[in-house]
Design an enzyme around this catalytic site. Sequence first.
Site, PDB file in Angstrom:
ATOM      1  CE  LYS A 137       0.357  11.430  -2.812  1.00 34.04           C
ATOM      2  NZ  LYS A 137       1.180  10.298  -3.287  1.00 34.04           N
TER       3      LYS A 137
ATOM      4  NE  ARG B 212      -1.498  -0.124  -2.849  1.00 36.23           N
ATOM      5  CZ  ARG B 212      -0.182  -0.215  -3.028  1.00 36.23           C
ATOM      6  NH1 ARG B 212       0.488  -1.223  -2.480  1.00 36.23           N
ATOM      7  NH2 ARG B 212       0.456   0.693  -3.728  1.00 36.23           N
TER       8      ARG B 212
END
Length: 499
Positions: free
Chosen positions: A276, A350
Site C-alpha cells: 500500500k 477474502r
Amino acid sequence: MKITFTDINANHRPDAVLIFPVGEDKKLTSSAAALDKQAGGGLAKALASGKFSGKRGQFACIIPPQNIKAERILLAGIGDAKKLDLQALENIGGGAVPYLNKAAAVTGIFVLDSIKGLHVPLPQAAARIAHGAHLRSYHFDKYRTTQPEDEKPTLKHFTVALANHKAAEKPYAELEKIAEGVFFTRDLVTEPANVINPETLAQECLKLKKLGVDVEVLGEKEMEKLGMYSLLGVGQGSYKESKLAIMRWNGGGKGKAPLAFVGKGVTFDTGGISIKPAAGMEEMKYDMGGAGVVIGLMKALAGRKAKVNAVGIAGLVENMPGGNAQRPGDVVKSMSGQTIEVLNTDAEGRLVLADALWYTQKNFKPKLVIDLATLTGAIIVALGTSRAGLFSNDDKLSEQLFKIGKKTGEEVWRLPLGDVYDKQINSDIADMQNIGKDREAGSITAAQFLQRFIEKGTPWAHLDIAGVAWTKKDLDTVPKGATAWGVRMLNELVSEYYE
C-alpha cells in the site's frame, strides 16, 4: 463511568448537573417546572430568549441561581416525543456526555418525568438513555502520559432519576453486558499493531473462557493439516504465527445448529508485496475489525447468557512483505480444494475468510453464516461511512439484517450478486483469481469470491464494514475512533429472531 438509577424525588448532589428533556413544544416537564419556580422563572426565560428550540440533538446549558442546588442545568432537546424510539433515546443520553464533560461535571443526573406522547415505557426509556451515555463515555487513553488535565473527561457518574427507578435496573443490566462487548471490540481495534498481532489477539479470545465460552486456537501446523493454505499464504511473510480462533457459546438447546459469525482478523495490512502507499497505512491496524466485532459479540452473548448456540470464528494473520511473503501470481489451494490465483496480495481478506468460512461449515453445520470484514475500499466509494455493504444468498436473512440495522442505527444496504459478476473472478490457470478482471464492482466481486466458499443451502450474509469500523468524527454514542459497528446489531438480530 458508573451508571445508576434513583428515585425522582431523591435529594440530589449539589455539585451535579441536572438534565431535563424538552420537546419541540418547549414545555417544561413537571420536575423542570418545579425547579423553574424555585429559580424565579430562569429556565422559562432561557427557553424564550435563546436559540434552543427543543429540536432533538440540541442542548442548552444554564447557570442556576444560588438557591438551586445544582452545578449547572442542561436542557436536552428531544424533538417530537411521539417519534422517540430506542435508538433516539440512546442518542439523547449519549449526546449529553460531551456537554457534561465540557462543563467539567463529575456527576450528571437525567431527570426523567412522564413525557406526553412517549410510547416507550419510562423504565425502558431510562435504561436506553443510560446505555447511550455509557457508550459515549468510552475513551482510550492508556498510552497518554502528558495529556493536560483540562482535556481529560471529568464525568464519573451518570444517574437517571425517575419514578419506579428499580424497574429500569433489569433492562439496563442486559444493556451493560452488550456495552462490555462493544468496549472490548473498541479496545482491540484501537490497540496498535505492535500490541495486537495474531498471537496476542488469540490470547484475548481465550479470556472469554471466564464467561463460559469454549475457546480453541489453531496454530499453523494444525491449519496445514487441514489444508488451509489460502489463509496461511497471507501470513507467511510475517514472523508472527497465523491463528484461527474458535469460540463457542452453548446457551441454546442441546444439539441445535449454531449461528455462525466469521471475522477477518488481519492485525496489520501492509498490502504484502502489492504494498500500500505509505499515507494512511497506519490505519491498517483496524483491518482486524471484523474479527474484533465477532469477539465482542461473543462476549456480549455470553455476558447476558443468551439462550442461543453461537460460534465465532476469527482468522488471524498479519500481511507483511518479506523474503517468504506470498507473491502476485502465486497459486494456493484452499481448504475446500478449490485453487486460487493470487493476483494481488492486498486482496488478502477474502483469502483468510475463504478457509475460515469453509472450516465453519464443515465443523459446525450452522443454521446460518454471517461474515464481517473491512474488505474493500470500494464499499466506501459506494456507501460512504454511514452504512455497511450487505451481500447475501438469502432474502429472509437480508430483510432481518436490514430491519435490525434500522432499529439499532447500525444500518446496512444490500448490493447485488450474480453470474455477470462471478465471471469476473474466473482465472486462466486456477479455479478462480482473488480480484476481478477490471476495477468495476470491486465490493461485489469480493463478495462473489466469498460465495464460492459457501455450501449450497446455507443461508449466508457478508457484511463489508470497511466504511463503518472506524469514525473520524464523534457520533452520539460513538466517540471518534473504533466504533465496534456490528456488535449491537448482531446481538439484536440474535435476540429478536433466534433466541
